[in-house]
Design a protein around this motif. Structure first.
Motif, short mmCIF file in Angstrom:
data_model
loop_
_atom_site.label_atom_id
_atom_site.label_comp_id
_atom_site.label_asym_id
_atom_site.label_seq_id
_atom_site.Cartn_x
_atom_site.Cartn_y
_atom_site.Cartn_z
N ASN A 60 0.89 -1.27 0.07
CA ASN A 60 -0.03 -0.04 -0.15
C ASN A 60 0.98 1.27 -0.01
N THR A 61 0.72 1.82 -1.09
CA THR A 61 1.67 3.28 -1.29
C THR A 61 0.63 4.26 -1.81
N CYS A 62 0.98 5.66 -1.65
CA CYS A 62 0.37 6.74 -1.84
C CYS A 62 1.36 7.87 -2.45
N ASN A 63 0.67 8.67 -2.94
CA ASN A 63 1.69 10.02 -3.13
C ASN A 63 0.58 11.05 -3.00
N ILE A 64 1.30 12.49 -2.78
CA ILE A 64 0.55 13.62 -2.56
C ILE A 64 0.82 14.55 -3.53
N GLU A 65 -0.23 15.40 -4.13
CA GLU A 65 -0.14 16.47 -4.92
C GLU A 65 -0.55 17.84 -4.33
N ILE A 66 0.40 18.97 -4.43
CA ILE A 66 0.07 20.06 -3.68
C ILE A 66 -0.70 20.97 -4.92
N ARG A 67 -1.92 21.60 -4.56
CA ARG A 67 -2.58 22.25 -5.39
C ARG A 67 -2.76 23.52 -4.73
N PRO A 68 -3.29 24.60 -5.18
CA PRO A 68 -3.46 25.92 -4.67
C PRO A 68 -4.14 26.17 -3.40
N ASN A 69 -5.18 25.33 -3.55
CA ASN A 69 -5.99 25.51 -2.13
C ASN A 69 -6.11 24.07 -1.24
N ILE A 71 -4.68 19.65 -0.98
CA ILE A 71 -3.70 18.62 -1.57
C ILE A 71 -4.68 17.64 -2.06
N ILE A 72 -4.05 16.60 -2.83
CA ILE A 72 -4.73 15.50 -3.24
C ILE A 72 -3.79 14.35 -2.97
N VAL A 73 -4.18 13.25 -1.99
CA VAL A 73 -3.59 11.83 -1.84
C VAL A 73 -4.20 10.99 -2.57
N ARG A 74 -3.28 10.39 -3.50
CA ARG A 74 -3.57 9.39 -4.40
C ARG A 74 -3.15 7.79 -4.20
N PHE A 75 -3.98 6.95 -4.25
CA PHE A 75 -3.39 5.79 -3.94
C PHE A 75 -4.48 4.89 -4.81
N THR A 81 -7.79 3.63 -9.30
CA THR A 81 -7.09 4.79 -8.55
C THR A 81 -8.11 5.71 -7.78
N TYR A 82 -7.55 6.03 -6.67
CA TYR A 82 -8.62 6.74 -5.72
C TYR A 82 -7.62 7.95 -5.11
N ALA A 83 -8.63 9.01 -4.95
CA ALA A 83 -7.92 10.31 -4.47
C ALA A 83 -8.95 10.85 -3.31
N LEU A 84 -8.05 11.09 -2.41
CA LEU A 84 -8.63 11.84 -1.16
C LEU A 84 -8.40 13.33 -1.23
#
Length: 141
Positions: A60-69, A71-75, A81-84
């Motif tokens: 189980n791994t994930c990555n995080i993307e920074i957005r202007p307002n 974050i999106i945590v994808r796994f 593919t899911y996004a929190l």
């Protein structure tokens, strides 16, 4: 908000963009020295996410993307593919153990291992970016 983003659906993309903003511009990404995290090993999750992750036997791994307002945590779970999606005003980051960070939004949480220096560097960058770009609180006025 937990979303299945496996398929290219415009309404899901709009929902994400409304919640956390569009992808950072190239200039902003250069200024930040990158807007994505390294691959993060998940150590613990909330029950909703756990029910998705137990469906396969992969690491189980994930990555995080920074957005202007926010974050999106994808796994990934099975072949989906899911996004929190977490706006900054709902984002809580805790460092409980020395080698673990916890990311919270309402009743969702993901805990990730931080054994490498680059993971600690990314979370420091994320916390600093959140402090600069989060909406003003009433206490600050």
């Amino acid at each position: 908000m937990l979303l299945n983003i496996s398929y290219n659906k415009p309404e899901i993309k709009e929902k994400i963009d409304r919640e956390v903003g569009k992808t950072l511009t190239l200039r902003d990404r250069f200024k930040l020295k990158g807007s994505g995290s390294p691959r993060l090993k998940i150590t613990s999750v909330s029950i909703d996410i756990h029910n998705l992750l137990v469906l396969d036997n992969n690491t189980n791994t994930c990555n995080i993307e920074i957005r202007p307002n926010g974050i999106i945590v994808r796994f990934r779970a099975i072949l989906e593919t899911y996004a929190l999606v977490i706006p900054f005003w709902k984002l809580k980051i805790y460092k409980g153990k020395a080698q673990e960070y916890s990311i919270y939004r309402d009743h969702y949480f993901i805990k990730v291992a931080a054994k490498d220096k680059n993971v600690h560097t990314f979370f420091k960058k994320l916390i600093d970016y959140k402090d600069e770009n989060a909406p003003t609180r009433i206490d600050d006025l």
